[in-house]
Motif scaffolding. Structure first.
Motif, mmCIF file in Angstrom:
data_model
loop_
_atom_site.group_PDB
_atom_site.id
_atom_site.type_symbol
_atom_site.label_atom_id
_atom_site.label_comp_id
_atom_site.label_asym_id
_atom_site.label_seq_id
_atom_site.Cartn_x
_atom_site.Cartn_y
_atom_site.Cartn_z
ATOM 1 N N GLU A 54 0.825 -1.216 0.000
ATOM 2 C CA GLU A 54 0.000 0.000 0.000
ATOM 3 C C GLU A 54 0.859 1.265 0.000
ATOM 4 O O GLU A 54 0.588 2.219 -0.720
ATOM 5 C CB GLU A 54 -0.921 0.008 1.234
ATOM 6 C CG GLU A 54 -1.953 -1.111 1.250
ATOM 7 C CD GLU A 54 -2.903 -1.034 0.064
ATOM 8 O OE1 GLU A 54 -3.424 0.058 -0.207
ATOM 9 O OE2 GLU A 54 -3.083 -2.072 -0.619
ATOM 10 N N THR A 55 1.906 1.217 0.816
ATOM 11 C CA THR A 55 2.814 2.369 0.894
ATOM 12 C C THR A 55 3.429 2.664 -0.468
ATOM 13 O O THR A 55 3.465 3.812 -0.918
ATOM 14 C CB THR A 55 3.942 2.085 1.904
ATOM 15 O OG1 THR A 55 3.357 1.872 3.187
ATOM 16 C CG2 THR A 55 4.916 3.253 1.980
ATOM 17 N N LYS A 95 2.347 1.804 -3.396
ATOM 18 C CA LYS A 95 1.326 2.281 -4.331
ATOM 19 C C LYS A 95 1.033 3.763 -4.132
ATOM 20 O O LYS A 95 0.979 4.540 -5.092
ATOM 21 C CB LYS A 95 0.042 1.449 -4.185
ATOM 22 C CG LYS A 95 -1.092 1.949 -5.065
ATOM 23 C CD LYS A 95 -2.108 0.889 -5.430
ATOM 24 C CE LYS A 95 -2.834 0.274 -4.259
ATOM 25 N NZ LYS A 95 -3.958 -0.565 -4.668
ATOM 26 N N SER A 96 0.871 4.156 -2.882
ATOM 27 C CA SER A 96 0.496 5.548 -2.642
ATOM 28 C C SER A 96 1.661 6.499 -2.888
ATOM 29 O O SER A 96 1.510 7.573 -3.458
ATOM 30 C CB SER A 96 -0.067 5.715 -1.231
ATOM 31 O OG SER A 96 0.966 5.937 -0.300
#
Lengths: 108, 108
Positions: A26-27, A29-30
């Motif tokens: 997630e990290t 990706k963001s």
DNA sequence: ATCCATACCTAGCATAACTAGGTATAGAGC
DNA sequence: GCTCTATACCTAGTTATGCTAGGTATGGAT
């Protein structure tokens, strides 16, 4: 394709503090504004590889009451490797930039 | 390792005009300030691949009196592909840059 | 009760680039 | 003439990397 820079990106994602695999995805990706939406089949083997290499250490969060998670942390060697990989990226991207020609390094 | 950007770099080396394999290697080396000193085993197969893909065309220089050389030129499709690959590089390097964190794009 | 998001894992595949060989010619130095 | 180096091309086979495609399991929402 992450083109050989996956390790650096994973290490960088852990620089702010320990995290588990799914959170790392997630990290990344963001931080990349969606550009690097990595499949688990890419990231988990990479984490294992990096741990094997001594750049990460891992620990299972106590499962009673919560979902099992494997939390990874940068080791001292991992921090050093990250610094080296950042330098290598700088050299590499500079070289590609000039090789591609067309002048300035970063379009404003 | 050129990490998937070899095609773009080869195409860029031919942008200024046709050249043969050995000269392309020299061009890439000098343009990258020595960072990309590519073995022939990397470049020749790449040239064949790019020709196969229709991005390059080749012709043998007439051998009588001179050494045989295979001269490659960008096709129209090759020129278009180069433009696209430049954009892709921009996006990719930007994404890596922010993923690696640590702020500014290029250390002065 | 069912579904979805979370959370982990692996085997096997595709591709990329390199290693390590091979061939051949031109020119320089002896 | 002979040898050595630089030029010039090629390919088979190895390696690493990241992905596809599957599998397992839990917690929370509907």
């Amino acid at each position: 394709m992450l083109k050989g820079h996956l390790d650096a990106i994973v290490l960088a994602a852990l620089e702010a503090g320990p995290a588990h695999g799914y959170a790392i995805i997630e990290t990344i990706k963001s931080r990349s504004a969606g550009a690097f939406d990595l499949p688990e089949g890419t990231v988990y083997p990479a984490l294992h590889r990096l741990e094997q290499a001594g750049l990460l250490s891992s620990a299972w969060t106590p499962p009673p009451g919560g979902r099992r998670r494997r939390v990874y942390s940068l080791t001292k060697a991992g921090t050093a490797a990250l610094a080296e990989k950042r330098k290598a990226w700088g050299r590499f991207s500079q070289a590609v930039q000039t090789s591609l020609g067309g002048g300035r390094a970063w379009p404003a």
